[in-house]
Design a protein around this motif. Structure first.
Motif, PDB file in Angstrom:
ATOM      1  N   ALA A  64      50.419  43.191  70.037  1.00 37.86           N
ATOM      2  CA  ALA A  64      50.467  44.593  70.456  1.00 37.86           C
ATOM      3  C   ALA A  64      50.405  45.536  69.261  1.00 37.86           C
ATOM      4  N   LEU A  65      51.093  45.189  68.193  1.00 39.52           N
ATOM      5  CA  LEU A  65      51.091  46.034  67.000  1.00 39.52           C
ATOM      6  C   LEU A  65      49.732  46.003  66.303  1.00 39.52           C
ATOM      7  N   GLY A  75      56.170  42.049  73.917  1.00 36.08           N
ATOM      8  CA  GLY A  75      57.174  41.475  73.018  1.00 36.08           C
ATOM      9  C   GLY A  75      58.551  42.052  73.234  1.00 36.08           C
ATOM     10  N   GLY A  76      58.800  42.551  74.424  1.00 31.98           N
ATOM     11  CA  GLY A  76      60.113  43.095  74.741  1.00 31.98           C
ATOM     12  C   GLY A  76      60.315  44.548  74.344  1.00 31.98           C
ATOM     13  N   LEU A  77      59.267  45.193  73.830  1.00 38.24           N
ATOM     14  CA  LEU A  77      59.397  46.583  73.396  1.00 38.24           C
ATOM     15  C   LEU A  77      58.453  47.501  74.171  1.00 38.24           C
ATOM     16  N   SER A  78      58.925  48.703  74.421  1.00 39.00           N
ATOM     17  CA  SER A  78      58.101  49.725  75.074  1.00 39.00           C
ATOM     18  C   SER A  78      57.184  50.369  74.041  1.00 39.00           C
ATOM     19  N   GLU A  79      56.281  51.192  74.514  1.00 32.93           N
ATOM     20  CA  GLU A  79      55.373  51.903  73.612  1.00 32.93           C
ATOM     21  C   GLU A  79      56.165  52.722  72.593  1.00 32.93           C
ATOM     22  N   ARG A  80      57.157  53.432  73.057  1.00 31.69           N
ATOM     23  CA  ARG A  80      57.982  54.267  72.169  1.00 31.69           C
ATOM     24  C   ARG A  80      58.693  53.406  71.115  1.00 31.69           C
ATOM     25  N   ARG A  82      57.754  50.474  70.002  1.00 32.02           N
ATOM     26  CA  ARG A  82      56.757  49.951  69.061  1.00 32.02           C
ATOM     27  C   ARG A  82      56.345  51.022  68.050  1.00 32.02           C
ATOM     28  N   ARG A  83      56.196  52.263  68.512  1.00 34.13           N
ATOM     29  CA  ARG A  83      55.854  53.361  67.578  1.00 34.13           C
ATOM     30  C   ARG A  83      56.942  53.517  66.512  1.00 34.13           C
ATOM     31  N   LYS A  84      58.202  53.473  66.940  1.00 36.77           N
ATOM     32  CA  LYS A  84      59.315  53.598  65.984  1.00 36.77           C
ATOM     33  C   LYS A  84      59.302  52.442  64.981  1.00 36.77           C
ATOM     34  N   LEU A  85      59.024  51.251  65.484  1.00 36.24           N
ATOM     35  CA  LEU A  85      58.964  50.069  64.626  1.00 36.24           C
ATOM     36  C   LEU A  85      57.850  50.218  63.588  1.00 36.24           C
ATOM     37  N   LYS A  86      56.700  50.712  64.012  1.00 33.72           N
ATOM     38  CA  LYS A  86      55.585  50.922  63.084  1.00 33.72           C
ATOM     39  C   LYS A  86      55.922  51.969  62.024  1.00 33.72           C
TER      40      LYS A  86
END
Length: 90
Positions: A64-65, A75-80, A82-86
């Motif tokens: 996804a990333l 992977g258990g994460l929402s779009e929001r 994943r954005r924070k993770l990036k």
């Protein structure tokens, strides 16, 4: 106009099939897909619960990333999330 012909090597085929093989082992493939793509404001709880026990959660999140997936639970994460993770990774 001449077009360059690119022959696909066995290594490229193996790489691509390995990349996608995790999807065949994912728990979400055996679950209602609508849970992973809820309407705006809808609950993500059920999808995340499925992800928690999934053996390919890491591969799913990496996919996804790498492919900039903008919708759904990956992977258990929402779009929001994943954005924070990036953003933190930069």
């Amino acid at each position: 106009m001449l077009h360059e012909l690119h022959l696909i090597t066995a290594d490229e085929i193996d790489e691509e099939s390995t990349e996608l093989s995790w999807q065949e082992r994912s728990l979400c493939a055996q679950t209602d897909p609508e849970a992973f793509f809820p309407e705006k404001g809808g609950s993500t709880r059920e999808a995340k619960k499925v992800c928690t026990g999934c053996e390919v959660r890491k591969e799913c999140l990496e996919y996804a990333l790498e492919h900039d997936e903008r919708f759904g639970i990956w992977g258990g994460l929402s779009e929001r999330e994943r954005r924070k993770l990036k953003k933190r990774a930069v």
